[in-house]
Design a protein around this motif. Structure first.
Motif, short mmCIF file in Angstrom:
data_model
loop_
_atom_site.label_atom_id
_atom_site.label_comp_id
_atom_site.label_asym_id
_atom_site.label_seq_id
_atom_site.Cartn_x
_atom_site.Cartn_y
_atom_site.Cartn_z
N PHE A 162 0.61 -0.98 0.40
CA PHE A 162 0.33 0.22 0.29
C PHE A 162 1.22 1.53 0.03
O PHE A 162 1.63 1.60 0.71
N LEU A 163 0.35 2.49 -1.01
CA LEU A 163 1.07 3.41 -0.64
C LEU A 163 0.31 4.61 0.22
O LEU A 163 -0.66 4.24 0.60
N GLU A 164 1.29 5.89 0.45
CA GLU A 164 0.52 6.76 0.91
C GLU A 164 -0.90 6.57 1.00
O GLU A 164 -1.14 7.05 2.05
N ASP A 165 -1.65 6.98 -0.32
CA ASP A 165 -2.88 7.32 -0.65
C ASP A 165 -3.66 5.98 -0.27
O ASP A 165 -4.63 6.13 -1.33
N ASN A 166 -2.85 4.80 -0.25
CA ASN A 166 -3.96 3.51 -0.27
C ASN A 166 -4.09 3.53 -1.37
O ASN A 166 -4.33 2.36 -1.97
N SER A 167 -3.63 3.74 -2.76
CA SER A 167 -3.30 3.26 -4.11
C SER A 167 -2.70 1.42 -3.98
O SER A 167 -1.57 1.60 -2.63
N PHE A 168 -2.04 0.64 -4.25
CA PHE A 168 -2.25 -0.73 -3.91
C PHE A 168 -1.34 -1.14 -5.15
O PHE A 168 -1.73 -1.12 -6.61
N ILE A 169 -0.01 -1.87 -4.89
CA ILE A 169 0.73 -2.78 -5.96
C ILE A 169 0.22 -4.23 -6.08
O ILE A 169 0.36 -4.49 -4.65
N TRP A 170 0.32 -4.68 -6.78
CA TRP A 170 -0.51 -5.96 -6.88
C TRP A 170 0.38 -7.39 -7.33
O TRP A 170 0.67 -6.25 -8.74
N THR A 171 0.51 -8.31 -7.56
CA THR A 171 1.33 -9.47 -8.93
C THR A 171 -0.03 -9.48 -8.87
O THR A 171 -0.78 -10.48 -8.11
N SER A 172 -0.03 -10.27 -10.18
CA SER A 172 -1.04 -11.32 -11.30
C SER A 172 -0.52 -12.16 -12.17
O SER A 172 0.51 -11.81 -13.38
#
Length: 723
Positions: free
Chosen positions: A332-342
């Motif tokens: 989770f980044l500071e603005d609550n966007s997020f990185i995901w793997t798929s």
């Protein structure tokens, strides 16, 4: 069950020898570690990113210290703690820093429970005051600091407690914990083994809330093992183990409000028969992320739970025709966007989603696999990862902007590269190996990969080996059933292509595994050197179902474990047997765990191809293995009976022609001895002769004392006699 479960060591027959150019060397020297690679000791980066900690032990003084080193110079610049200065304890086994680095948890008297779980006596050390307090008089599990280090949460006898570091007050969060019935805050056996985590509680960013999982395993069937030990009467180890198609624990999510001292169960939705393989607080103090996975493991929801009202909302959904891999990559980044793997596009890649779960962009793309995600640097907006961009047997380390631009390759040597980054992503330590190079450790600038300094290599090992006529591990590919499969081969050091040699194949072949890589001598390679110099050729082929070649290649075995993998091993053996220098009538195969399942199937279904097989700790029927692993690839036995039975060795015993050695540990809590005992009975009733051995009380790794030495002596003698 993963490839990492095969804990085969370099422990080999003491009576066997490898012949050197100048002298003869006993494999006792290998057993004693003469040829063991030097590894870099585990280190922990400090928040400043310029220094790191190492746990050092003075074995003569029986003391332990946590020492501080400079990344740039590698020199020791001080000590955070030395047990010599502590009156309460003389040494400790491990440590964990609080987030603000002003307190340290010290572990002592640690005892292992299962693969990842343990319990121990813990102490809290205050760095500034240099004071030490005991966390509990009891052995506890998974103690964890709150973000400000004012509290420590832990589990004792299946209940969660919170210790106030300042006042010493202890608060019992749950009260219903009971062995083999209710578990709070830690995972049950099958979650620990297959979802690879133990601590099932998490502090939010401010320490005001504690989220935790509760497992009700009342309806999970019990499994018991006889432990023979040294007493007059054996004891019974009884634990809950859900076999494929049986009842799982009923898992629920709860949030504890620290000030009010109240827990509330979270209503996640209308899910039935589901898993919660991950939960993690986001950057927003009141928002908890929860991953909910259906029993078939092909439909995953990412939920956000608002701790203010315990309302849950699905922010992202992912489905797959086969299954979805669970990872620790969610960031989770500071603005609550997020990185995901798929693997949604057929190859494992990195994706960025906004705080509402909407896809922003696919960060990495291509017909290659992201094999490790190292993290994200907020300052430079760069993601660091490892991938197979230079071939599936190789690994390289890269950085890339979060918008998918500016990709930089940070490692240059062809082989297996891995990275350990400093806390602020200024540096990374690269561990490198290939077939000609044992592990080399170097420090690099994370911005461009530029070498800062050399840390450690294994030149001394190469020097030792220089007087021995070891054969190289040759990497190649072989075309089998329409696929180019990776292969390695070790030949006798006096190999003559005009002669014929027996062939011994090793394989594992479990879903997503890899046995063929561009790396130096590994676990059993010195044993293979022994066998090669006794006149054997050793080879390994990674067939369909193994990893790092895309989702389609990996998931082709879905619902039919043991079909395509075995077909590939048989076809590879036949193709290798057609080579002039291999005796097609003397081809053997061996494997451990999933590999034992494979080698058993191979000598039965390929009885005209393989003349010998060794199966160590094998799965004989997937009906006997656990729910999470087995159903991920096979669904349930009720839904897929033919998939379970048609490829089970126990149903093909009448086909046995060659020599078969079956080995198991009597205390194996993972692949139960039941597998081998049922196979033995089936072979006996089919009037098939075979060899077998049981190691009393030994677990899935079959080690301890002289156990491995005995095991490898037996296997060596069997191979030399039968192949």
């Amino acid at each position: 069950m993963k490839f990492s479960k095969i804990l085969v060591g370099l422990l080999i027959a003491a009576t066997s020898t490898i012949y050197a150019q100048d002298k003869e060397i006993s494999l006792e020297e290998i057993y004693d570690g003469t040829f063991r690679q030097e590894r870099l000791q585990s280190l922990q980066s400090l928040n400043n990113g310029k220094e790191y900690l190492v746990l050092n032990r003075d074995r003569d003084a029986h003391t332990t210290s946590i020492d501080v080193y400079s990344y740039k110079t590698g020199e020791k610049i001080g000590s955070l703690l030395n047990s010599n200065n502590l009156s309460e304890i003389s040494s400790f086994q491990g440590f964990e820093l609080s987030k603000n680095e002003d307190k340290i948890l010290l572990s002592t008297d640690v005892e292992q429970i299962y693969r990842r779980s343990s319990r121990g006596i813990y102490y809290i050390y205050d760095v500034k005051s240099e004071s030490l307090i005991k966390l509990s008089e009891h052995k506890v599990q998974e103690p964890t600091f709150s973000p400000d280090a004012s509290k420590v949460a832990y589990v004792f006898e299946n209940n969660i407690y919170i210790h106030d570091v300042i006042t010493g007050e202890k608060t019992q969060v749950t009260t219903d914990g009971e062995k083999n019935k209710i578990i709070n805050g830690i995972t049950d056996w099958v979650y620990e083994e297959e979802f690879a985590f133990v601590r099932a509680f998490d502090w939010n960013k401010t320490g005001s809330h504690l989220a935790y999982l509760r497992f009700d395993e009342s309806e999970v069937p019990e499994f018991s093992m006889a432990i023979f030990g040294k007493d007059l009467y054996p004891t019974q180890e009884v634990f809950k183990y859900p076999k494929a198609g049986e009842e799982n624990s009923k898992v629920s999510l709860h949030i504890y409000e620290v000030d009010d001292k109240e827990s509330e169960k979270v209503a996640l939705g209308d899910y039935k028969d589901y898993y919660i393989p991950r939960m993690e607080w986001t950057q927003a103090p009141d928002i908890l992320s929860v991953q909910v996975l259906n029993r078939h493991q092909n439909d995953l929801d990412l939920l956000f739970v608002d701790a203010e009202d315990n309302e849950a909302e699905v922010v992202m959904n992912e489905t797959d025709e086969a299954y979805i891999d669970i990872t620790n990559n969610l960031t989770f980044l500071e603005d609550n966007s997020f990185i995901w793997t798929s693997e949604k596009d057929g190859w494992n890649h990195i994706y960025l989603y906004n705080e509402d779960g909407e896809l922003e962009n696919q960060v990495t793309k291509g017909e290659w696999v992201v094999t490790d995600y190292y993290g994200y640097d907020e300052d430079t907006e760069r993601i660091f990862y490892q991938s197979t961009e230079n071939g599936s047997v190789n690994r390289d380390v890269y950085s890339i902007k979060i918008n998918g631009k500016g990709k930089t390759r940070l490692t240059q040597r062809e082989g297996m590269n891995n990275a350990d980054f400093s806390a602020d992503y200024t540096y990374f330590i690269n561990s490198f190996t290939n077939t000609e190079t044992p592990y080399v450790y170097t420090l690099h600038n994370a911005k461009n990969g530029k070498l800062v300094r050399k840390i450690k290599d294994n030149a001394a090992l190469l020097e030792k080996e220089s007087v021995y006529n070891f054969s190289p591990k040759e990497l190649s590919t072989i075309e089998i059933n329409g696929n180019e499969l990776n292969m390695w081969m070790i030949k006798p050091n006096d190999f003559d292509e005009n002669k014929e040699y027996p062939l011994l194949m090793f394989q594992y072949s479990g879903p997503g595994s890899q046995s063929v890589s561009n790396s130096y001598f590994g676990t059993n390679d010195y044993w293979y050197q022994l066998l090669a110099n006794e006149g054997y050729i050793i080879a390994t082929v990674d067939g369909r179902g193994t990893g790092f070649k895309g989702a389609a290649f990996k998931k082709v075995t879905q619902n039919e474990l043991g079909k395509y993998e075995v077909e590939d091993q048989i076809a590879a053996a036949q193709k290798l047997g057609a080579r002039d220098y291999i005796d097609e009538d003397r081809i053997g195969i061996w494997g451990w765990s999933y590999g034992g399942f494979m080698s058993s199937n191979a000598i039965l279904k390929g009885n005209d191809t393989f003349s010998m097989a060794i199966a160590v700790a094998p799965v004989i029927s997937w009906r006997f293995y656990d729910t999470i692993y087995t159903e991920r690839y096979m669904t349930t036995p009720q839904e897929n009976p033919s998939g379970y039975d048609e490829n089970s060795p126990i149903n093909h015993v009448e086909k046995l022609k060659g020599d078969y050695l079956l080995i198991h540990g009597g205390g194996d809590d993972n692949v139960h001895l039941q597998n081998t005992m049922r196979m033995v009975e089936a072979l006996v009733q089919a009037n098939k002769q075979f060899d077998w051995a049981i190691y009393p009380d030994r677990n899935h790794g079959i080690y301890g004392g002289n156990t491995r030495l005995h095991l490898y002596t037996m296997m060596t003698d069997f191979i030399k006699e039968k192949l």
